[in-house]
Design a protein around this motif. Structure first.
Motif, PDB file in Angstrom:
ATOM      1  N   PRO A 291       2.088  -3.374  -5.796  1.00 22.33           N
ATOM      2  CA  PRO A 291       0.377  -3.903  -6.257  1.00 22.33           C
ATOM      3  C   PRO A 291       0.517  -4.898  -5.767  1.00 22.33           C
ATOM      4  O   PRO A 291       0.671  -6.149  -6.193  1.00 22.33           O
ATOM      5  CB  PRO A 291       0.298  -3.432  -7.576  1.00 22.33           C
ATOM      6  CG  PRO A 291       1.495  -2.578  -7.588  1.00 22.33           C
ATOM      7  CD  PRO A 291       2.648  -2.471  -6.771  1.00 22.33           C
ATOM      8  N   LEU A 292      -1.096  -5.367  -5.969  1.00 24.08           N
ATOM      9  CA  LEU A 292      -1.761  -6.455  -5.097  1.00 24.08           C
ATOM     10  C   LEU A 292      -1.906  -7.761  -6.574  1.00 24.08           C
ATOM     11  O   LEU A 292      -1.103  -8.400  -6.231  1.00 24.08           O
ATOM     12  CB  LEU A 292      -3.124  -6.596  -5.316  1.00 24.08           C
ATOM     13  CG  LEU A 292      -4.120  -7.653  -4.549  1.00 24.08           C
ATOM     14  CD1 LEU A 292      -3.475  -8.394  -3.128  1.00 24.08           C
ATOM     15  CD2 LEU A 292      -5.752  -7.719  -4.645  1.00 24.08           C
ATOM     16  N   PRO A 293      -2.328  -7.318  -7.788  1.00 23.31           N
ATOM     17  CA  PRO A 293      -2.455  -8.401  -8.939  1.00 23.31           C
ATOM     18  C   PRO A 293      -0.298  -8.958  -9.074  1.00 23.31           C
ATOM     19  O   PRO A 293      -0.550 -10.033  -9.216  1.00 23.31           O
ATOM     20  CB  PRO A 293      -2.538  -7.429 -10.544  1.00 23.31           C
ATOM     21  CG  PRO A 293      -3.554  -6.454  -9.686  1.00 23.31           C
ATOM     22  CD  PRO A 293      -2.602  -5.690  -8.332  1.00 23.31           C
TER      23      PRO A 293
ATOM     24  N   ILE B 276       3.163  -6.581   0.444  1.00 22.86           N
ATOM     25  CA  ILE B 276       2.089  -5.689   0.310  1.00 22.86           C
ATOM     26  C   ILE B 276       1.892  -4.805   0.938  1.00 22.86           C
ATOM     27  O   ILE B 276       1.303  -3.485   1.103  1.00 22.86           O
ATOM     28  CB  ILE B 276       0.346  -6.508   0.253  1.00 22.86           C
ATOM     29  CG1 ILE B 276       0.185  -8.128  -0.702  1.00 22.86           C
ATOM     30  CG2 ILE B 276      -0.792  -6.010   0.513  1.00 22.86           C
ATOM     31  CD1 ILE B 276      -0.248  -6.807  -1.771  1.00 22.86           C
ATOM     32  N   GLY B 277       1.484  -5.257   2.646  1.00 22.81           N
ATOM     33  CA  GLY B 277       2.139  -3.873   3.875  1.00 22.81           C
ATOM     34  C   GLY B 277       3.321  -3.131   3.836  1.00 22.81           C
ATOM     35  O   GLY B 277       2.939  -1.707   4.377  1.00 22.81           O
ATOM     36  N   LEU B 278       4.260  -3.724   3.383  1.00 25.67           N
ATOM     37  CA  LEU B 278       5.031  -2.510   3.787  1.00 25.67           C
ATOM     38  C   LEU B 278       6.204  -1.684   2.972  1.00 25.67           C
ATOM     39  O   LEU B 278       6.199  -0.931   2.803  1.00 25.67           O
ATOM     40  CB  LEU B 278       6.524  -3.388   4.798  1.00 25.67           C
ATOM     41  CG  LEU B 278       5.876  -3.535   6.359  1.00 25.67           C
ATOM     42  CD1 LEU B 278       7.158  -4.719   6.752  1.00 25.67           C
ATOM     43  CD2 LEU B 278       5.748  -2.844   6.778  1.00 25.67           C
TER      44      LEU B 278
ATOM     45  N   ALA C 131       2.559 -15.031  -5.662  1.00 25.32           N
ATOM     46  CA  ALA C 131       2.826 -15.834  -4.348  1.00 25.32           C
ATOM     47  C   ALA C 131       2.090 -16.420  -4.869  1.00 25.32           C
ATOM     48  O   ALA C 131       1.981 -18.142  -4.382  1.00 25.32           O
ATOM     49  CB  ALA C 131       2.348 -14.656  -3.716  1.00 25.32           C
TER      50      ALA C 131
ATOM     51  N   VAL D  78       4.331 -12.476   2.349  1.00 27.33           N
ATOM     52  CA  VAL D  78       3.104 -11.720   1.538  1.00 27.33           C
ATOM     53  C   VAL D  78       3.190  -9.941   2.507  1.00 27.33           C
ATOM     54  O   VAL D  78       2.649  -8.972   1.434  1.00 27.33           O
ATOM     55  CB  VAL D  78       1.498 -12.681   1.284  1.00 27.33           C
ATOM     56  CG1 VAL D  78       0.547 -11.632   0.971  1.00 27.33           C
ATOM     57  CG2 VAL D  78       2.059 -13.276   0.269  1.00 27.33           C
ATOM     58  N   PHE D  79       2.605 -10.270   3.617  1.00 29.10           N
ATOM     59  CA  PHE D  79       2.113  -9.202   4.524  1.00 29.10           C
ATOM     60  C   PHE D  79       3.381  -8.192   3.933  1.00 29.10           C
ATOM     61  O   PHE D  79       2.947  -6.800   3.971  1.00 29.10           O
ATOM     62  CB  PHE D  79       2.614  -9.466   5.574  1.00 29.10           C
ATOM     63  CG  PHE D  79       2.551  -8.371   6.860  1.00 29.10           C
ATOM     64  CD1 PHE D  79       0.994  -7.988   7.368  1.00 29.10           C
ATOM     65  CD2 PHE D  79       3.720  -8.311   7.330  1.00 29.10           C
ATOM     66  CE1 PHE D  79       1.255  -7.362   8.235  1.00 29.10           C
ATOM     67  CE2 PHE D  79       3.980  -6.869   9.159  1.00 29.10           C
ATOM     68  CZ  PHE D  79       2.399  -6.650   8.859  1.00 29.10           C
TER      69      PHE D  79
ATOM     70  N   ARG E 206       4.435  -2.258   0.089  1.00 31.25           N
ATOM     71  CA  ARG E 206       3.446  -1.976  -1.212  1.00 31.25           C
ATOM     72  C   ARG E 206       3.336  -1.590  -1.921  1.00 31.25           C
ATOM     73  O   ARG E 206       3.182  -0.385  -3.241  1.00 31.25           O
ATOM     74  CB  ARG E 206       2.960   0.064  -0.466  1.00 31.25           C
ATOM     75  CG  ARG E 206       3.702   0.499   0.732  1.00 31.25           C
ATOM     76  CD  ARG E 206       1.460   0.190   1.728  1.00 31.25           C
ATOM     77  NE  ARG E 206       0.586   0.260   0.765  1.00 31.25           N
ATOM     78  CZ  ARG E 206      -0.027   1.022   0.972  1.00 31.25           C
ATOM     79  NH1 ARG E 206       0.058   2.071   2.291  1.00 31.25           N
ATOM     80  NH2 ARG E 206      -1.006   0.734   0.381  1.00 31.25           N
TER      81      ARG E 206
ATOM     82  N   LEU F 181       0.374 -11.493  -6.417  1.00 31.71           N
ATOM     83  CA  LEU F 181      -0.764 -12.887  -6.444  1.00 31.71           C
ATOM     84  C   LEU F 181       0.108 -13.032  -7.577  1.00 31.71           C
ATOM     85  O   LEU F 181       0.119 -14.529  -7.094  1.00 31.71           O
ATOM     86  CB  LEU F 181      -1.750 -12.178  -6.176  1.00 31.71           C
ATOM     87  CG  LEU F 181      -2.358 -11.626  -5.418  1.00 31.71           C
ATOM     88  CD1 LEU F 181      -4.110 -11.753  -4.452  1.00 31.71           C
ATOM     89  CD2 LEU F 181      -1.930 -12.663  -3.560  1.00 31.71           C
TER      90      LEU F 181
END
Lengths: 168, 178
Positions: free
Chosen positions: A143-145, A137-139, A151, A133-134, A141, A148
């Motif tokens: 979109p969150l929806p 999202i973090g590297l 995930a 997840v890191f 980038r 998840l």
């Protein structure tokens, strides 16, 4: 109570609800908090609504919500107006830059504290999910929806398989 | 703010949807807020985003307030209110119904499984928040050192976080951070 919680209201909420007013037992509080922790959204806001609703139904929920969120929102809106007017002042820019550096450090320390139990248990499955997840999202980038929606089912399935194996 | 359409509506939709994906709290959604507010809509610059985070941390109250500040930057007081309510109300309603549902069916093993499955997700999300905020705030080595120092002090001592924030502000004011 809402105004007491610099950097998070939870500690104060617990003190007030469990210790001072005895509105809930420690176990009830933990249970409610766990529930609000796995639901999405701001935990403490969820907690206040569930807590208020348990006492007075819908009206209690709304009252707890308004009490928790109302005063801070007024203060922050005033700060936002000030920032819009004075945000370009050099001294303020420097101060805020320093504060945000420290605030990021605080956030990182929270992440480490939450991570330690997983590391201590050598929970490789959970750590792998966490790192995936890191990265997404973090590297990368993404979109969150989108992340998840993949995930959450994946993590649920893995957790169930692991538990079934552990049980058998 | 050269978006087509109504910015208030965009705010409501953006944060209403985001709230349902903020597993582990508002801080988990910071990467998404940054992506939407800075990269997609250009509501804020990188520096403004870091400032807004700093103000939200300095303010009393739940850390969802960063949304209030983003909303204000987009559409004034109305934007601030709409953004805050959109971020809070959908999940509060969900929490209300789920807690009622669970109380009618106690001893279910589902809550424990869901929690075990979501904890690593929320830690990963918050780690990503830390990374993105570090990239936006720590422009110099001195700034990165302040972040590292705050992280170490907060992990190893029981110091009130407010002192660390104030110390960061003082160092910034003194111009140490470049």
């Amino acid at each position: 109570m809402s105004l007491a919680g610099f950097g998070g209201v939870l500690v104060f909420a617990r003190r007030g609800i469990v210790e001072q007013h005895r509105w809930m037992t420690a176990d009830e509080f933990n249970e409610t908090f766990a529930l609000c922790h796995f639901l999405p959204g701001p935990n403490i806001v969820n907690l206040s609504v569930v807590f208020g609703a348990r006492f007075r139904g819908l009206a209690g929920g709304v009252a707890a919500f308004a009490g928790l969120v109302g005063p801070p929102v007024v203060i922050v809106t005033i700060l936002a107006v000030l920032y819009a007017h004075f945000g370009q002042v050099d001294a303020l820019r420097r101060i805020l830059a320093g504060v945000s550096c420290a605030a990021v450090g605080l956030l990182i320390s929270v992440v480490f504290r939450m991570m330690m139990p997983l590391v201590k248990r050598r929970d490789l499955v959970a750590l792998t999910v966490m790192i995936a997840v890191f990265i997404a999202i973090g590297l990368v980038r993404w979109p969150l929806p989108a992340v998840l929606l993949v995930a959450i089912p994946a993590s649920l399935a893995i957790t169930m398989v692991v538990r079934r194996r552990a049980a058998s | 703010m050269n978006d087509s359409g109504n910015p208030i509506l965009t705010l409501a939709l953006t944060f209403g949807v985001m709230s349902l994906f903020a597993v582990g709290g508002a801080n988990s959604a910071i990467p998404e807020m940054h992506r939407v507010a800075v990269d997609v809509h250009h509501w804020l610059t990188d520096k403004q985003f870091a400032d807004v985070f700093a103000i939200a941390q300095l303010s009393p109250g739940p850390n969802v307030l960063i949304v209030t500040l983003i909303g204000y930057a987009v559409a004034g007081v109305g934007g601030a209110l709409v953004a805050t309510l959109s971020m809070c109300v959908p999940t509060a309603v969900l929490a209300f119904y789920v807690s009622r549902f669970l109380r009618q069916r106690s001893h279910s093993r589902w809550p424990a499984i869901i929690q075990a499955a979501l904890v690593p997700l929320s830690i990963g999300l918050m780690g990503a928040s830390g990374l993105i905020l570090a990239l936006t705030s720590d422009r110099t080595w001195a700034a990165a050192l302040v972040t590292a120092g705050a992280a170490i002090l907060a992990s190893t001592t029981r110091l009130n976080p407010l002192w660390l924030l104030l110390a960061g502000g003082l160092l910034g004011f003194a111009g140490v951070l470049g």
